[in-house]
Design a protein around this motif. Sequence first.
Motif, PDB file in Angstrom:
ATOM      1  N   GLY A 104     108.399  53.357  19.315  1.00 31.10           N
ATOM      2  CA  GLY A 104     107.510  52.461  18.679  1.00 31.10           C
ATOM      3  C   GLY A 104     107.447  51.255  18.302  1.00 31.10           C
ATOM      4  O   GLY A 104     108.788  51.076  18.539  1.00 31.10           O
ATOM      5  N   LEU A 105     107.311  50.581  18.675  1.00 31.65           N
ATOM      6  CA  LEU A 105     107.321  49.155  17.751  1.00 31.65           C
ATOM      7  C   LEU A 105     108.519  48.931  16.231  1.00 31.65           C
ATOM      8  O   LEU A 105     110.025  48.316  16.936  1.00 31.65           O
ATOM      9  CB  LEU A 105     106.238  47.714  18.133  1.00 31.65           C
ATOM     10  N   GLN A 106     108.047  48.835  15.730  1.00 32.42           N
ATOM     11  CA  GLN A 106     108.761  49.222  14.240  1.00 32.42           C
ATOM     12  C   GLN A 106     110.329  49.819  14.353  1.00 32.42           C
ATOM     13  O   GLN A 106     111.509  49.982  14.288  1.00 32.42           O
ATOM     14  CB  GLN A 106     107.818  49.962  13.734  1.00 32.42           C
ATOM     15  N   GLY A 107     110.330  51.010  15.331  1.00 33.30           N
ATOM     16  CA  GLY A 107     110.905  52.114  15.497  1.00 33.30           C
ATOM     17  C   GLY A 107     111.966  51.078  16.577  1.00 33.30           C
ATOM     18  O   GLY A 107     113.740  50.924  16.061  1.00 33.30           O
ATOM     19  N   PHE A 108     112.250  50.623  17.279  1.00 37.09           N
ATOM     20  CA  PHE A 108     112.607  49.359  17.585  1.00 37.09           C
ATOM     21  C   PHE A 108     113.730  48.678  16.503  1.00 37.09           C
ATOM     22  O   PHE A 108     114.677  48.524  16.406  1.00 37.09           O
ATOM     23  CB  PHE A 108     111.942  48.758  18.698  1.00 37.09           C
ATOM     24  N   VAL A 109     112.444  47.465  15.718  1.00 40.84           N
ATOM     25  CA  VAL A 109     113.195  46.507  15.160  1.00 40.84           C
ATOM     26  C   VAL A 109     113.764  47.069  14.206  1.00 40.84           C
ATOM     27  O   VAL A 109     115.193  46.278  13.603  1.00 40.84           O
ATOM     28  CB  VAL A 109     112.106  46.045  14.726  1.00 40.84           C
ATOM     29  N   ASP A 110     113.902  48.464  13.462  1.00 40.85           N
ATOM     30  CA  ASP A 110     114.604  48.909  12.448  1.00 40.85           C
ATOM     31  C   ASP A 110     116.021  49.582  13.261  1.00 40.85           C
ATOM     32  O   ASP A 110     116.906  49.501  12.345  1.00 40.85           O
ATOM     33  CB  ASP A 110     113.746  50.537  12.112  1.00 40.85           C
ATOM     34  N   TYR A 111     115.810  50.008  14.156  1.00 39.70           N
ATOM     35  CA  TYR A 111     117.427  49.977  15.123  1.00 39.70           C
ATOM     36  C   TYR A 111     118.020  48.905  15.294  1.00 39.70           C
ATOM     37  O   TYR A 111     118.754  48.536  14.972  1.00 39.70           O
ATOM     38  CB  TYR A 111     117.070  51.123  16.628  1.00 39.70           C
ATOM     39  N   PHE A 112     117.742  48.295  15.588  1.00 42.92           N
ATOM     40  CA  PHE A 112     118.643  46.293  16.049  1.00 42.92           C
ATOM     41  C   PHE A 112     119.002  46.116  14.420  1.00 42.92           C
ATOM     42  O   PHE A 112     119.884  45.521  14.629  1.00 42.92           O
ATOM     43  CB  PHE A 112     117.788  45.818  16.661  1.00 42.92           C
ATOM     44  N   ASP A 113     117.682  45.899  13.060  1.00 43.99           N
ATOM     45  CA  ASP A 113     117.926  45.341  12.730  1.00 43.99           C
ATOM     46  C   ASP A 113     119.226  46.313  11.860  1.00 43.99           C
ATOM     47  O   ASP A 113     119.927  45.562  11.159  1.00 43.99           O
ATOM     48  CB  ASP A 113     116.579  45.451  11.176  1.00 43.99           C
ATOM     49  N   ARG A 114     119.313  47.474  12.144  1.00 43.11           N
ATOM     50  CA  ARG A 114     120.370  48.008  11.479  1.00 43.11           C
ATOM     51  C   ARG A 114     121.446  47.814  11.733  1.00 43.11           C
ATOM     52  O   ARG A 114     122.595  47.785  11.409  1.00 43.11           O
ATOM     53  CB  ARG A 114     120.135  50.131  11.457  1.00 43.11           C
ATOM     54  N   MET A 115     121.304  47.457  13.957  1.00 40.89           N
ATOM     55  CA  MET A 115     122.761  47.664  14.036  1.00 40.89           C
ATOM     56  C   MET A 115     123.195  45.769  14.006  1.00 40.89           C
ATOM     57  O   MET A 115     124.666  45.942  13.892  1.00 40.89           O
ATOM     58  CB  MET A 115     122.518  47.551  15.697  1.00 40.89           C
ATOM     59  N   GLN A 116     122.505  45.466  13.742  1.00 42.85           N
ATOM     60  CA  GLN A 116     123.371  43.970  13.451  1.00 42.85           C
ATOM     61  C   GLN A 116     123.999  43.562  11.396  1.00 42.85           C
ATOM     62  O   GLN A 116     124.307  43.077  11.857  1.00 42.85           O
ATOM     63  CB  GLN A 116     122.107  42.895  13.331  1.00 42.85           C
ATOM     64  N   ASN A 117     123.164  44.379  10.790  1.00 45.05           N
ATOM     65  CA  ASN A 117     123.600  44.169   9.755  1.00 45.05           C
ATOM     66  C   ASN A 117     124.802  45.125   9.711  1.00 45.05           C
ATOM     67  O   ASN A 117     125.959  44.520   8.979  1.00 45.05           O
ATOM     68  CB  ASN A 117     122.385  45.206   8.634  1.00 45.05           C
ATOM     69  N   GLU A 118     125.354  46.319  10.629  1.00 48.12           N
ATOM     70  CA  GLU A 118     126.443  47.261  10.150  1.00 48.12           C
ATOM     71  C   GLU A 118     127.572  46.745  11.243  1.00 48.12           C
ATOM     72  O   GLU A 118     128.847  46.723  11.281  1.00 48.12           O
ATOM     73  CB  GLU A 118     125.989  48.538  11.140  1.00 48.12           C
ATOM     74  N   TYR A 119     127.017  45.942  12.091  1.00 52.16           N
ATOM     75  CA  TYR A 119     127.638  45.152  13.509  1.00 52.16           C
ATOM     76  C   TYR A 119     127.736  43.813  13.399  1.00 52.16           C
ATOM     77  O   TYR A 119     127.383  44.304  14.721  1.00 52.16           O
ATOM     78  CB  TYR A 119     128.153  46.701  14.656  1.00 52.16           C
ATOM     79  N   PRO A 120     127.847  43.187  12.652  1.00 48.91           N
ATOM     80  CA  PRO A 120     127.546  41.908  13.333  1.00 48.91           C
ATOM     81  C   PRO A 120     128.061  41.517  14.312  1.00 48.91           C
ATOM     82  O   PRO A 120     127.402  39.868  15.126  1.00 48.91           O
ATOM     83  CB  PRO A 120     127.331  40.751  11.414  1.00 48.91           C
ATOM     84  N   ASN A 121     129.293  41.709  14.240  1.00 46.07           N
ATOM     85  CA  ASN A 121     130.228  40.807  15.491  1.00 46.07           C
ATOM     86  C   ASN A 121     130.342  41.561  16.623  1.00 46.07           C
ATOM     87  O   ASN A 121     131.404  41.615  17.421  1.00 46.07           O
ATOM     88  CB  ASN A 121     131.306  41.335  14.991  1.00 46.07           C
ATOM     89  N   LYS A 122     129.240  42.137  17.340  1.00 41.04           N
ATOM     90  CA  LYS A 122     129.514  42.508  18.550  1.00 41.04           C
ATOM     91  C   LYS A 122     128.907  42.056  19.489  1.00 41.04           C
ATOM     92  O   LYS A 122     128.581  40.599  19.476  1.00 41.04           O
ATOM     93  CB  LYS A 122     128.310  44.211  18.486  1.00 41.04           C
ATOM     94  N   SER A 123     128.875  41.881  20.661  1.00 41.79           N
ATOM     95  CA  SER A 123     128.739  41.086  21.844  1.00 41.79           C
ATOM     96  C   SER A 123     127.788  42.108  22.934  1.00 41.79           C
ATOM     97  O   SER A 123     128.432  43.158  23.357  1.00 41.79           O
ATOM     98  CB  SER A 123     129.974  39.947  22.162  1.00 41.79           C
ATOM     99  N   ILE A 124     127.738  41.183  23.991  1.00 41.34           N
ATOM    100  CA  ILE A 124     127.239  42.002  25.158  1.00 41.34           C
ATOM    101  C   ILE A 124     127.231  40.776  26.515  1.00 41.34           C
ATOM    102  O   ILE A 124     127.205  39.657  26.310  1.00 41.34           O
ATOM    103  CB  ILE A 124     125.606  42.311  25.001  1.00 41.34           C
ATOM    104  N   SER A 125     127.279  41.570  27.423  1.00 41.75           N
ATOM    105  CA  SER A 125     127.294  40.651  28.585  1.00 41.75           C
ATOM    106  C   SER A 125     126.799  41.833  29.966  1.00 41.75           C
ATOM    107  O   SER A 125     126.643  42.641  30.131  1.00 41.75           O
ATOM    108  CB  SER A 125     129.022  40.565  28.943  1.00 41.75           C
TER     109      SER A 125
END
Length: 125
Positions: free
Chosen positions: A44-65
């Motif tokens: 669901g929508l909230q599960g997606f938001v919660d996951y990516f919010d947590r990833m941003q808080n825990e790993y703000p310096n990650k990068s993607i190409s």
Amino acid sequence: MNLEQNKSNAIAFYRMAYEGKPQKAIDTYVGKEYIQHNPDVADGLQGFVDYFDRMQNEYPNKSISFVRCIAEDNLVALHTHQIWPGNDQYVTMDFFRFDLNGKICEHWDAIQQIPKTSANPNTMY
């Protein structure tokens, strides 16, 4: 079905969420439902938001190409190279299904850590 628009939207959606704006990504690119097949992310929508919010808080310096983007019918496949803190690197394959309104409604993925050594000289991306 506009394949080029779907490709552009899939990349923008993933980039926006990965870079710390998952709610904006949902509001902009997702329809009324979001079916999640990744076992580490709640459905669901909230599960997606919660996951990516947590990833941003825990790993703000990650990068993607984004290495490749392929579209067919209502599906878009993304091939990415991700670098996380400590030079921890991953390759992902993400698949998004679009609804009749051109909104993302379903997601599958596979992720593999890039090993320190390889039996061949080719990259995984």
